[in-house]
Design an enzyme around this catalytic site. Structure first.
Site, PDB file in Angstrom:
ATOM      1  N   TYR A 128       7.319   7.486  62.968  1.00  0.00           N
ATOM      2  CA  TYR A 128       7.640   6.149  62.443  1.00  0.00           C
ATOM      3  C   TYR A 128       9.153   5.930  62.428  1.00  0.00           C
ATOM      4  CZ  TYR A 128       2.775   6.510  61.154  1.00  0.00           C
ATOM      5  OH  TYR A 128       1.412   6.686  61.212  1.00  0.00           O
ATOM      6  N   LYS A 178      -6.041  18.771  65.015  1.00  0.00           N
ATOM      7  CA  LYS A 178      -5.786  17.820  63.928  1.00  0.00           C
ATOM      8  C   LYS A 178      -6.388  18.383  62.652  1.00  0.00           C
ATOM      9  CE  LYS A 178      -6.601  13.144  62.347  1.00  0.00           C
ATOM     10  NZ  LYS A 178      -6.965  11.774  62.726  1.00  0.00           N
ATOM     11  N   ARG A 220      -3.515   5.717  55.676  1.00  0.00           N
ATOM     12  CA  ARG A 220      -4.794   5.106  55.260  1.00  0.00           C
ATOM     13  C   ARG A 220      -4.538   3.810  54.509  1.00  0.00           C
ATOM     14  NH1 ARG A 220      -7.733  10.919  53.896  1.00  0.00           N
ATOM     15  NH2 ARG A 220      -7.682  11.635  56.055  1.00  0.00           N
ATOM     16  N   LYS A 244     -12.468  14.610  55.011  1.00  0.00           N
ATOM     17  CA  LYS A 244     -12.783  14.720  56.437  1.00  0.00           C
ATOM     18  C   LYS A 244     -12.890  16.177  56.888  1.00  0.00           C
ATOM     19  CE  LYS A 244     -10.803  10.168  57.527  1.00  0.00           C
ATOM     20  NZ  LYS A 244     -10.068   9.350  58.526  1.00  0.00           N
ATOM     21  N   SER A 280       2.441   9.997  58.529  1.00  0.00           N
ATOM     22  CA  SER A 280       2.926   9.057  57.520  1.00  0.00           C
ATOM     23  C   SER A 280       3.492   9.753  56.278  1.00  0.00           C
ATOM     24  CB  SER A 280       1.801   8.103  57.134  1.00  0.00           C
ATOM     25  OG  SER A 280       0.655   8.818  56.698  1.00  0.00           O
ATOM     26  N   GLU A 326      -9.577  24.816  70.066  1.00  0.00           N
ATOM     27  CA  GLU A 326      -9.694  23.349  70.178  1.00  0.00           C
ATOM     28  C   GLU A 326      -8.926  22.847  71.407  1.00  0.00           C
ATOM     29  OE1 GLU A 326     -11.239  20.887  68.851  1.00  0.00           O
ATOM     30  OE2 GLU A 326     -11.996  21.564  66.908  1.00  0.00           O
ATOM     31  N   LYS A 360      -1.214  17.888  64.829  1.00  0.00           N
ATOM     32  CA  LYS A 360      -1.026  16.901  63.766  1.00  0.00           C
ATOM     33  C   LYS A 360      -1.536  17.443  62.461  1.00  0.00           C
ATOM     34  CE  LYS A 360      -2.747  12.412  62.541  1.00  0.00           C
ATOM     35  NZ  LYS A 360      -3.818  11.503  62.758  1.00  0.00           N
TER      36      LYS A 360
HETATM   37  C1  PBG Z   1      -7.481   8.193  62.252  1.00  0.00           C
HETATM   38  C2  PBG Z   1      -6.082   8.652  62.192  1.00  0.00           C
HETATM   39  C3  PBG Z   1      -5.388   9.130  61.064  1.00  0.00           C
HETATM   40  C4  PBG Z   1      -4.068   9.283  61.459  1.00  0.00           C
HETATM   41  C5  PBG Z   1      -3.989   8.945  62.810  1.00  0.00           C
HETATM   42  N1  PBG Z   1      -5.245   8.579  63.250  1.00  0.00           N
HETATM   43  C6  PBG Z   1      -5.822   9.334  59.662  1.00  0.00           C
HETATM   44  C7  PBG Z   1      -6.943  10.212  59.356  1.00  0.00           C
HETATM   45  O1  PBG Z   1      -7.390  11.020  60.172  1.00  0.00           O
HETATM   46  O2  PBG Z   1      -7.432  10.092  58.234  1.00  0.00           O
HETATM   47  C8  PBG Z   1      -2.959   9.699  60.531  1.00  0.00           C
HETATM   48  C9  PBG Z   1      -1.581   9.332  60.965  1.00  0.00           C
HETATM   49  C10 PBG Z   1      -0.570   9.328  59.877  1.00  0.00           C
HETATM   50  O3  PBG Z   1      -0.799   9.784  58.732  1.00  0.00           O
HETATM   51  O4  PBG Z   1       0.546   8.850  60.155  1.00  0.00           O
HETATM   52  N2  PBG Z   1      -8.437   8.989  62.785  1.00  0.00           N
END
Ligand code: PBG
Length: 330
Positions: free
Chosen positions: A319, A200, A210, A223, A280, A239, A254
């Site tokens: 989505y 990720k 968010r 992050k 998203s 990982e 991701k």
């Molecule tokens: C939370 C999480 C996130 C997403 C899935 N789980 C956001 C982030 O890490 O800030 C993002 C999914 C998306 O953007 O559709 N840990």
């Protein structure tokens, strides 16, 4: 030895729809899709999310209705994300451990009313913390690994006890997959799966998510001390290796489309189920392109989802799941 032109005409097999269908190397079906849903408090509530046009948060009753809709279209699994009321967000995200939190109520309602649909739950503290980070933050602003992992284990157990089928840690702490697996075994949840968000990346594509979980305005900093640097691919393999050795049943990459090279390398190296999250911001990009007349929405949706399968994905979180499933049913 392959023939050469004119004996070899690669266009021959493309010359009619029946032949293109016959020669298709990759299949995309609704059963490949996992549909992420955002949960909100209340009853009969639908809250559209401005930065994710066409996506809403639903109260638990609406989540159950959406799950039935998904099931009827052949979608096998849904992923849940709660929008925790601001008053319940704290420094340590304790609401994640509440057996009666929004997430657990949604899981129980789904398992009561639509048990045939798999329920995937996200493990990370960001929907519950006042600072929007996935874990505990120390005085220097650093997200602390080991104490966070202890809380994530408790969060995962809370979800499993409510009936979650797949636990999906999205927090990127080191060692949490093994700790969660041990706790699940110890509590009798031997068939609860772990899909690790293994690779990720710290990505600019998470913005609308968010907004959806209500953490965008809260997030202090970024992050990057826990999510991966998008310059790296070998690190993604490490990982994945770590999460598999700790007991992950499947792994996730991701974001999705800009990271298909990672999907392919993971698939070739490990030969395990690999999922990708079309996040998203990717969804929003397709919607914006379609709205601007830059492309046909339906065609963009099917082409991008097929690309995930072709790259080696077992399935895709998207989505667009319901829309795509309708298109696939013709
Ligand atoms: C939370 C999480 C996130 C997403 C899935 N789980 C956001 C982030 O890490 O800030 C993002 C999914 C998306 O953007 O559709 N840990």
């Amino acid at each position: 030895m392959t023939a050469s032109f004119p004996a070899l005409r690669l266009r021959r097999t493309r010359s009619a729809p029946w032949s293109r269908a016959l020669h298709a190397e990759t299949l995309l079906t609704p059963a490949d899709l996992i549909w992420p849903l955002f949960i909100s408090e209340g009853k009969g509530v639908e809250e559209p999310i401005a930065s994710l046009p066409g996506v809403s948060r639903w109260s638990v009753d609406g989540i159950v209705a959406r799950a039935k809709e998904a099931r009827d279209l052949g979608i096998t699994c849904i992923a849940l994300f709660p929008n925790t009321p601001p008053a319940l967000r704290t420094e340590r995200g304790e609401e994640a451990l509440n057996p009666d939190n929004l997430m657990c109520r949604a899981i129980r309602a789904l398992k009561d009313h639509v048990p045939e649909v798999g329920v995937l739950t996200d493990v990370a503290l960001d929907p519950y913390t006042a600072h929007g980070h996935d874990g505990l933050v120390d005085d220097a602003g650093y997200v602390v690994n080991d104490t966070t992992s202890d809380l994530l284990v408790a969060q995962a157990l809370n979800q499993a006890q409510a009936g979650a089928d797949i636990i999906a840690p999205s927090d990127m702490m080191d060692g949490r997959v093994g700790a969660i697996r041990a706790a699940l075994e110890g509590d009798g949840h031997v068939n609860v799966q772990i899909m690790a968000y293994a690779a990720k990346y710290a990505s600019a594509f998470y913005g609308p998510f968010r907004d959806a979980v209500g953490s965008r305005g809260l997030l202090k900093g970024d992050k990057k001390t826990y999510q991966m640097d998008y310059a790296n691919a070998e690190e993604a393999l490490r990982e994945v290796a770590a999460d598999l050795s700790e007991g992950a049943d499947s792994v996730m990459v991701k974001p999705g489309l800009p990271y298909l090279d990672i999907v392919r390398r993971v698939k070739e190296r490990f030969e395990v189920p690999v999922f990708a999250y079309q996040v998203s911001g990717e969804y929003a990009m397709i919607e914006a392109a379609a709205a601007a007349g830059a492309g046909d929405r339906d065609a963009l949706v099917l082409e991008t989802l097929m690309a995930f399968k072709r790259a080696g994905c077992t399935g895709v979180l998207t989505y667009h799941a319901v829309h795509a499933a309708r298109l696939l049913h013709g």
